[in-house]
Motif scaffolding. Structure first.
Motif, PDB file in Angstrom:
ATOM      1  N   CYS A  78      10.955  -4.497   6.127  1.00 48.51           N
ATOM      2  CA  CYS A  78      12.112  -5.401   6.059  1.00 48.51           C
ATOM      3  C   CYS A  78      12.414  -5.714   4.591  1.00 48.51           C
ATOM      4  N   PRO A  79      13.679  -5.995   4.272  1.00 47.46           N
ATOM      5  CA  PRO A  79      14.107  -6.208   2.882  1.00 47.46           C
ATOM      6  C   PRO A  79      13.340  -7.315   2.147  1.00 47.46           C
ATOM      7  N   GLU A  80      13.000  -8.402   2.842  1.00 48.86           N
ATOM      8  CA  GLU A  80      12.288  -9.499   2.185  1.00 48.86           C
ATOM      9  C   GLU A  80      10.906  -9.051   1.709  1.00 48.86           C
ATOM     10  N   MET A  81      10.200  -8.308   2.567  1.00 50.90           N
ATOM     11  CA  MET A  81       8.875  -7.822   2.186  1.00 50.90           C
ATOM     12  C   MET A  81       8.964  -6.801   1.056  1.00 50.90           C
ATOM     13  N   ILE A  82       9.999  -5.981   1.102  1.00 53.82           N
ATOM     14  CA  ILE A  82      10.184  -4.982   0.041  1.00 53.82           C
ATOM     15  C   ILE A  82      10.366  -5.685  -1.294  1.00 53.82           C
TER      16      ILE A  82
ATOM     17  N   ARG B 185       0.837  -1.206   0.000  1.00 54.27           N
ATOM     18  CA  ARG B 185       0.000   0.000   0.000  1.00 54.27           C
ATOM     19  C   ARG B 185       0.871   1.257   0.000  1.00 54.27           C
ATOM     20  N   THR B 186       1.910   1.264   0.805  1.00 56.89           N
ATOM     21  CA  THR B 186       2.811   2.415   0.865  1.00 56.89           C
ATOM     22  C   THR B 186       3.531   2.603  -0.469  1.00 56.89           C
ATOM     23  N   ALA B 187       3.977   1.500  -1.065  1.00 57.23           N
ATOM     24  CA  ALA B 187       4.652   1.575  -2.358  1.00 57.23           C
ATOM     25  C   ALA B 187       3.702   2.130  -3.420  1.00 57.23           C
ATOM     26  N   MET B 188       2.461   1.680  -3.399  1.00 55.27           N
ATOM     27  CA  MET B 188       1.478   2.167  -4.372  1.00 55.27           C
ATOM     28  C   MET B 188       1.160   3.643  -4.137  1.00 55.27           C
ATOM     29  N   ASP B 189       1.116   4.056  -2.883  1.00 49.45           N
ATOM     30  CA  ASP B 189       0.900   5.481  -2.587  1.00 49.45           C
ATOM     31  C   ASP B 189       2.028   6.330  -3.168  1.00 49.45           C
ATOM     32  N   LEU B 190       3.258   5.858  -3.001  1.00 50.15           N
ATOM     33  CA  LEU B 190       4.407   6.585  -3.539  1.00 50.15           C
ATOM     34  C   LEU B 190       4.358   6.626  -5.069  1.00 50.15           C
ATOM     35  N   LEU B 191       3.989   5.503  -5.681  1.00 51.98           N
ATOM     36  CA  LEU B 191       3.911   5.442  -7.143  1.00 51.98           C
ATOM     37  C   LEU B 191       2.760   6.276  -7.688  1.00 51.98           C
ATOM     38  N   ALA B 192       1.738   6.483  -6.888  1.00 50.78           N
ATOM     39  CA  ALA B 192       0.604   7.299  -7.334  1.00 50.78           C
ATOM     40  C   ALA B 192       1.007   8.768  -7.459  1.00 50.78           C
ATOM     41  N   ARG B 193       1.990   9.184  -6.674  1.00 50.74           N
ATOM     42  CA  ARG B 193       2.445  10.579  -6.726  1.00 50.74           C
ATOM     43  C   ARG B 193       3.312  10.851  -7.938  1.00 50.74           C
ATOM     44  N   ARG B 194       4.226   9.904  -8.237  1.00 50.93           N
ATOM     45  CA  ARG B 194       5.111  10.013  -9.390  1.00 50.93           C
ATOM     46  C   ARG B 194       5.797   8.675  -9.613  1.00 50.93           C
ATOM     47  N   GLU B 195       6.409   8.534 -10.784  1.00 55.81           N
ATOM     48  CA  GLU B 195       7.156   7.309 -11.080  1.00 55.81           C
ATOM     49  C   GLU B 195       8.386   7.239 -10.181  1.00 55.81           C
ATOM     50  N   HIS B 196       8.754   6.036  -9.798  1.00 52.10           N
ATOM     51  CA  HIS B 196       9.956   5.797  -9.009  1.00 52.10           C
ATOM     52  C   HIS B 196      10.730   4.648  -9.647  1.00 52.10           C
ATOM     53  N   GLY B 197      12.042   4.671  -9.477  1.00 58.28           N
ATOM     54  CA  GLY B 197      12.857   3.524  -9.833  1.00 58.28           C
ATOM     55  C   GLY B 197      12.813   2.527  -8.687  1.00 58.28           C
ATOM     56  N   ARG B 198      13.143   1.286  -8.970  1.00 59.87           N
ATOM     57  CA  ARG B 198      13.090   0.233  -7.961  1.00 59.87           C
ATOM     58  C   ARG B 198      13.997   0.539  -6.769  1.00 59.87           C
ATOM     59  N   VAL B 199      15.212   0.993  -7.043  1.00 62.95           N
ATOM     60  CA  VAL B 199      16.172   1.286  -5.970  1.00 62.95           C
ATOM     61  C   VAL B 199      15.649   2.414  -5.082  1.00 62.95           C
ATOM     62  N   GLU B 200      15.140   3.455  -5.697  1.00 64.57           N
ATOM     63  CA  GLU B 200      14.620   4.599  -4.953  1.00 64.57           C
ATOM     64  C   GLU B 200      13.408   4.207  -4.106  1.00 64.57           C
ATOM     65  N   LEU B 201      12.510   3.424  -4.682  1.00 63.18           N
ATOM     66  CA  LEU B 201      11.315   2.985  -3.965  1.00 63.18           C
ATOM     67  C   LEU B 201      11.690   2.070  -2.803  1.00 63.18           C
ATOM     68  N   ALA B 202      12.633   1.174  -3.025  1.00 67.38           N
ATOM     69  CA  ALA B 202      13.090   0.284  -1.952  1.00 67.38           C
ATOM     70  C   ALA B 202      13.699   1.095  -0.806  1.00 67.38           C
ATOM     71  N   ARG B 203      14.477   2.118  -1.144  1.00 67.81           N
ATOM     72  CA  ARG B 203      15.091   2.959  -0.108  1.00 67.81           C
ATOM     73  C   ARG B 203      14.020   3.645   0.730  1.00 67.81           C
ATOM     74  N   LYS B 204      12.993   4.193   0.050  1.00 70.84           N
ATOM     75  CA  LYS B 204      11.925   4.877   0.778  1.00 70.84           C
ATOM     76  C   LYS B 204      11.151   3.916   1.674  1.00 70.84           C
ATOM     77  N   LEU B 205      10.936   2.705   1.215  1.00 75.87           N
ATOM     78  CA  LEU B 205      10.223   1.719   2.035  1.00 75.87           C
ATOM     79  C   LEU B 205      11.077   1.295   3.233  1.00 75.87           C
ATOM     80  N   ARG B 206      12.393   1.141   3.011  1.00 79.70           N
ATOM     81  CA  ARG B 206      13.302   0.821   4.136  1.00 79.70           C
ATOM     82  C   ARG B 206      13.276   1.922   5.188  1.00 79.70           C
ATOM     83  N   GLN B 207      13.248   3.170   4.739  1.00 72.22           N
ATOM     84  CA  GLN B 207      13.206   4.302   5.675  1.00 72.22           C
ATOM     85  C   GLN B 207      11.934   4.293   6.498  1.00 72.22           C
ATOM     86  N   ARG B 208      10.893   3.685   5.955  1.00 69.28           N
ATOM     87  CA  ARG B 208       9.617   3.615   6.670  1.00 69.28           C
ATOM     88  C   ARG B 208       9.520   2.357   7.543  1.00 69.28           C
ATOM     89  N   GLY B 209      10.583   1.572   7.593  1.00 69.97           N
ATOM     90  CA  GLY B 209      10.637   0.449   8.511  1.00 69.97           C
ATOM     91  C   GLY B 209      10.286  -0.910   7.946  1.00 69.97           C
TER      92      GLY B 209
END
Length: 155
Positions: A39-43, A13-37
Motif C-alpha cells: 500500500c502507498p503509505e507503507m511504501i 525487505r523487498t525494497a532492500m532486495d531490489l536495491l541489492a541487485r542495482r540502484e533504483h530511483g525512488r519513483v521506480e522502486l515505489a512502482r515495483k513495490l506497488r506492483q507487488r501489492g
C-alpha cells in the motif's frame, strides 16, 4: 506469482532486495513495490527510512544510470530523456549530466568507430544513415556534424 506485501517489514525487505541487485530511483522502486501489492503509505514510510539510512539515493542512482548508459554508447540527450521518463527531477538530471565527467565528444567518436569502423561517409546517403544512428543514440546534431565532416580528427 504475485506476493502481497502486507506489513512494513516485508515492504522494507523487498525494497532492500531490489536495491541489492542495482540502484533504483525512488519513483521506480515505489512502482515495483506497488506492483507487488504494497500500500502507498507503507511504501512511503519504508522509502523515507531507506533514504534516511543512505540505502536509497537518487544521486547514486543517477550516477550509476548515466555511467551504465554512456558505457553502452548512448549520448546525453537520450540519457536525459530516459531519466526524465523515469520520473526524476529535471534539475537533478541536468546536474548529474554536468557533473558526470564524461567527454561526450569522445564517447560519440568511440560509438561511431565501434559501429562504422572509423569509415567516414563517402556520400550523402551514407552520411545521413550514420547521422540518424548517432542522433538516435542521443548525440547532438552539432557533435555529429563535426565528427562526420572530419573536423574531429583535425586535432
Amino acid at each position: 506469482m504475485t506476493v502481497v506485501l502486507e506489513d512494513l517489514v516485508s515492504v522494507r525487505r523487498t525494497a532492500m532486495d531490489l536495491l541489492a541487485r542495482r540502484e533504483h530511483g525512488r519513483v521506480e522502486l515505489a512502482r515495483k513495490l506497488r506492483q507487488r501489492g504494497a500500500c502507498p503509505e507503507m511504501i512511503d514510510t519504508a522509502l523515507d527510512r531507506l533514504t534516511e539510512e543512505g540505502l536509497l539515493s537518487e544521486s547514486r542512482y543517477l550516477e550509476s544510470y548515466i555511467a551504465y548508459r554512456a558505457g553502452s554508447g548512448y549520448g546525453p540527450l537520450r540519457i536525459r530523456e530516459e531519466l526524465n521518463q523515469r520520473g526524476l527531477p529535471r534539475g537533478d538530471v541536468e546536474q548529474a549530466l554536468r557533473e558526470c565527467g564524461f567527454n561526450w565528444q569522445e564517447r560519440l567518436e568511440e560509438t561511431w568507430r565501434r559501429k562504422y569502423s572509423g569509415q567516414l561517409p563517402h556520400d550523402v546517403k551514407e552520411r545521413a544513415r550514420q547521422g540518424r544512428f548517432l542522433a538516435h543514440r542521443g548525440y547532438s546534431l552539432e557533435m555529429i556534424g563535426r565528427l562526420l565532416s572530419g573536423r574531429e580528427f583535425d586535432d
